[in-house]
Design a protein around this motif. Structure first.
Motif, short mmCIF file in Angstrom:
data_model
loop_
_atom_site.label_atom_id
_atom_site.label_comp_id
_atom_site.label_asym_id
_atom_site.label_seq_id
_atom_site.Cartn_x
_atom_site.Cartn_y
_atom_site.Cartn_z
N UNK A 72 -21.02 16.45 25.43
CA UNK A 72 -21.53 15.10 25.19
C UNK A 72 -20.73 14.36 24.13
N UNK A 75 -17.71 12.94 25.68
CA UNK A 75 -18.04 11.77 26.51
C UNK A 75 -18.32 10.55 25.64
N UNK A 78 -15.13 8.98 24.41
CA UNK A 78 -14.51 8.17 25.45
C UNK A 78 -15.23 6.84 25.60
N UNK A 79 -16.57 6.92 25.65
CA UNK A 79 -17.35 5.69 25.85
C UNK A 79 -17.17 4.73 24.69
N UNK B 136 -18.27 11.86 35.21
CA UNK B 136 -17.71 11.13 34.07
C UNK B 136 -16.32 10.60 34.38
N UNK B 139 -16.74 7.49 36.10
CA UNK B 139 -17.00 6.42 35.15
C UNK B 139 -15.71 5.92 34.53
N UNK B 140 -14.84 6.86 34.13
CA UNK B 140 -13.57 6.45 33.52
C UNK B 140 -12.73 5.66 34.52
N UNK B 180 -23.54 4.81 32.86
CA UNK B 180 -23.41 5.76 31.76
C UNK B 180 -24.76 6.40 31.43
N UNK B 187 -26.77 14.78 32.92
CA UNK B 187 -26.37 15.88 32.05
C UNK B 187 -27.59 16.52 31.41
#
Lengths: 195, 514
Positions: A72, A75, A78-79, B136, B139-140, B180, B187
């Protein structure tokens, strides 16, 4: 262990709620703040989704069962980067919009504006019709002379209405043209510093 | 089983964009050469991938060197390979068209130094989305292509584009945040984001949790694909950009959302309870979209509304969730990418010749430019679904799948599809009658500069002729769309195999997690 998670989730709720509220605003700057809050809220949510906290996730430092979930966090990193880039872009856009139109308002789309113009025209027509009705009533009740005076008043109101409507349409049109013409738009607000 | 070809459609455009940025605005000829060469090589790679996936099953690659559930995996199966091939052909055609237009306009509208790198990054993002093996990475991929599209939609920074860009960017951001959030939920519920592993673990979850995950993903993708209650942003924002960019967006960006819907619906949520919802949304998308189109007086806006409307056909196929329905949807995606892009490119030519895309200002173009008339007529009839063309075949496949399903709702959808096709025919015929027939004197003389009042932004210079590369690529794309009819037999069996593979799920799962 449930304690921190509840606080985390409460923070998420507040952040997302304020973010959504701000995104419903008209001004792009407020929307940007809303985007930041919303993005952070979701990031914290992902952190909460990662389960209980543990030791730093470094290989060889602590046993695998004791470390916190690193995924997490990756992630979220990145976000965060993505949100940062987009916020920068949106700020540039808000600045550009201020250059062109003098504000950073997110305006209605063309269809909506057309509908609004039509409604305004119809309302003006209704008002005039009502007044014409009144003139007719005055004419019937108080004789021709009073009716004639009222009729003249009505005519000037109608002219005023029409003039007003045309003026607003012209202003809208000029604003749009000014905004679409990069050369003219650029020196309206800040001289030649940008672009 | 690493296939080195798999990551190339993502890596090559990114590298090329970097080289282009490093070179700066010098040696334009070399720069253009790089773009075209890279995109051409992606077409070749995609074609090879189509062959390989069809022959040997899904192809995978773990770019980080970590095996599947831990590392990020790129996966290409029949569905992704086909869409990748079609979209890379489109992308190549649009760049050649844009170079032609840029050369003719001295790059005033589309500054080369920004346009090409942004375009290449968008291509990389689209490829990454089609090949993403975990949520993910999906998403990217979305973010890469969206960020590039933000740059492209506001290119030049005129008032109309800034205004359209604001709406577009804020809506896209919202959809990304929803996506997101869905990723976070997935998850939290399963402890994994690798789609192959999710497919296994989601089956074990309680129904209501699955429903929440599915809805969150569908809303995120629904905004991107412009499915009805979430589609209002599209006709507002697309028409303001230059023709090649609108064409690219119309062809690819909504299909990326549709692809993500197909992938997640089949792989993660087979036998879902939401098919009724999807079918109703499909019917509403078709009807609302096409009724919006009929009311328009600007060709670009009209086409944007038909774009929304025809997304409904693909959602129809997804909602049926049968082998025939999915095969029809995949065929329709391939067909629609091509034909919608072509129509927007032709509209760019119309704008060039007529100085406007407003029906009120056009007339008699068929006499003034017979080539333009042919270029518009064939894809327009294709969009409406006139028999020998691919639009007819795509619709026929979906209608048959609907009849096969046999439920009252499916029959309603069949009726709505036919009605939508007829209304599409009405809309494009109306454009044809008003713009290509009728009064020739409305079209200004070549060399005049026109400022359009309709709010779509900017000026247009009327030109008597188009650069060869613009007309040439449009012609090539019309040919490509027509070629769908010629290869319809193999293509339909291919999409059928792709749909079977999607429904079976095991080839995908075992390719990722051996």
């Amino acid at each position: 262990m449930t304690g921190p998670n509840v606080i985390l989730l409460a923070t998420v709720t507040v952040l997302v709620a304020t973010g959504v509220f701000l995104m419903l605003e008209r001004s792009l700057t407020r929307i940007i703040v809303g985007v930041i809050l919303l993005g952070n809220g979701v990031n914290l949510f992902i952190l909460a989704a990662g389960g209980p906290t543990g030791r730093p996730p470094l290989l060889g430092f602590s046993s695998v069962s004791a470390i916190s979930d690193p995924l997490p966090q990756i992630m979220i990193l990145t976000a965060i980067v993505i949100t940062l880039a987009l916020v920068a872009f949106l700020l540039a856009l808000a600045h550009r919009s201020r250059q062109l139109t003098g504000d950073d308002e997110v305006r209605d789309d063309e269809e909506d504006r057309r509908v609004i113009a039509r409604v305004e025209r119809e309302l003006a027509r209704d008002r005039l019709r009502e007044q014409a009705e009144r003139v007719r009533r005055i004419q019937a009740e108080e004789g021709r002379r009073a009716g004639w005076r009222a009729w003249r008043g009505l005519r000037s109101t109608a002219r005023g209405e029409r003039r007003d409507f045309r003026r607003r349409m012209r202003e809208e049109w000029e604003r749009q043209m000014a905004a679409d013409d990069p050369e003219r738009a650029m020196d309206t607000t800040m001289g030649e510093d940008v672009q | 089983m690493n296939n080195v070809l798999v990551p190339l459609p993502v890596v090559l455009p990114l590298l090329a964009a970097g080289v282009r940025l490093a070179l700066g605005p010098r040696i334009t000829r070399v720069q253009r050469g790089i773009s075209v060469a890279v995109l051409l090589s992606i077409v070749v790679i995609a074609a090879v991938l189509v062959y390989q996936t069809d022959r040997y099953g899904p192809q995978t690659m773990d770019p980080g060197g970590w095996p599947a559930p831990i590392g990020v995996m790129l996966v290409v199966d029949r569905l992704s390979a086909l869409i990748l091939l079609v979209s890379s052909v489109i992308v190549l055609a649009v760049i050649v068209y844009a170079i032609g237009q840029g050369a003719a306009d001295n790059d005033e509208v589309t500054p080369l130094a920004i346009f090409h790198p942004a375009y290449l990054i968008l291509v990389a993002g689209v490829a990454d989305t089609f090949m993403a093996g975990d949520l993910f990475n999906l998403y990217v991929g979305f973010e890469i292509l969206l960020t590039a599209s933000y740059v492209l939609i506001t290119i030049g920074g005129t008032g109309a584009r800034v205004r359209a860009g604001m709406t577009y960017i804020v809506v896209s951001l919202l959809s990304s945040v929803v996506f997101l959030l869905a990723i976070g939920l997935c998850y939290a519920a399963t402890g994994t984001l690798t789609m192959a592993q999710l497919a296994v673990r989601l089956d074990a979850l309680p129904d209501d949790v699955r429903l929440v995950l599915q809805l969150a993903l569908l809303v995120g993708f629904g905004i991107k694909a412009a499915v009805f209650p979430l589609s209002a942003w599209l006709p507002d924002s697309y028409p303001t950009t230059p023709a090649p960019i609108t064409a690219l967006f119309a062809g690819l960006l909504t299909k990326v959302g549709v692809y993500a819907m197909i992938r997640t619906q089949t792989l993660l949520f087979p036998g879902s309870n939401l098919t009724t919802l999807l079918l109703v949304a499909a019917a509403l998308t078709m009807l609302v979209g096409i009724l919006g189109a009929v009311a328009q007086t600007d060709i670009k806006r009209l086409l944007s509304f038909t774009l929304v409307s025809h997304i409904g056909f693909m959602v129809f196929g997804i909602g049926l969730a049968s082998r025939a329905g999915l095969a029809g949807a995949i065929f329709y995606v391939a067909h629609h990418i091509t034909v919608q892009t072509t129509l927007f490119l032709v509209t760019g030519l119309v704008e060039r010749r007529g100085g406007s895309t407003s029906i009120e200002r056009l007339g008699g173009l068929a006499r003034l430019s017979p080539l333009l008339a042919v270029l518009f007529f064939i894809p327009a009839m294709n969009l409406a679904g006139i028999p020998p063309l691919s639009g007819f075949l795509g619709k026929l496949g979906l209608l048959r799948a609907g009849v096969e399903a046999g439920t009252p709702l499916a029959y309603t959808l069949v009726g709505v599809s036919v009605l939508t096709s007829l209304l599409t025919l009405y809309a494009v015929c109306w454009v044809w009658n008003r713009a290509f027939w009728g009064d020739r004197s409305k079209v200004p003389e070549p060399g005049q500069i026109i400022r359009t009042r309709e709010g779509l932004g900017g000026t247009a210079i009327v030109a008597a002729a188009y650069p060869g590369s613009m007309a040439g690529t449009t012609l090539a794309l019309v040919g490509f769309a027509t070629a769908f009819t010629v290869v319809a037999g193999p293509l339909v069996t291919y999409t059928d195999r792709a749909a079977a593979e999607l429904l079976e799920r095991t080839p995908y799962v075992t390719a990722v997690l051996p």
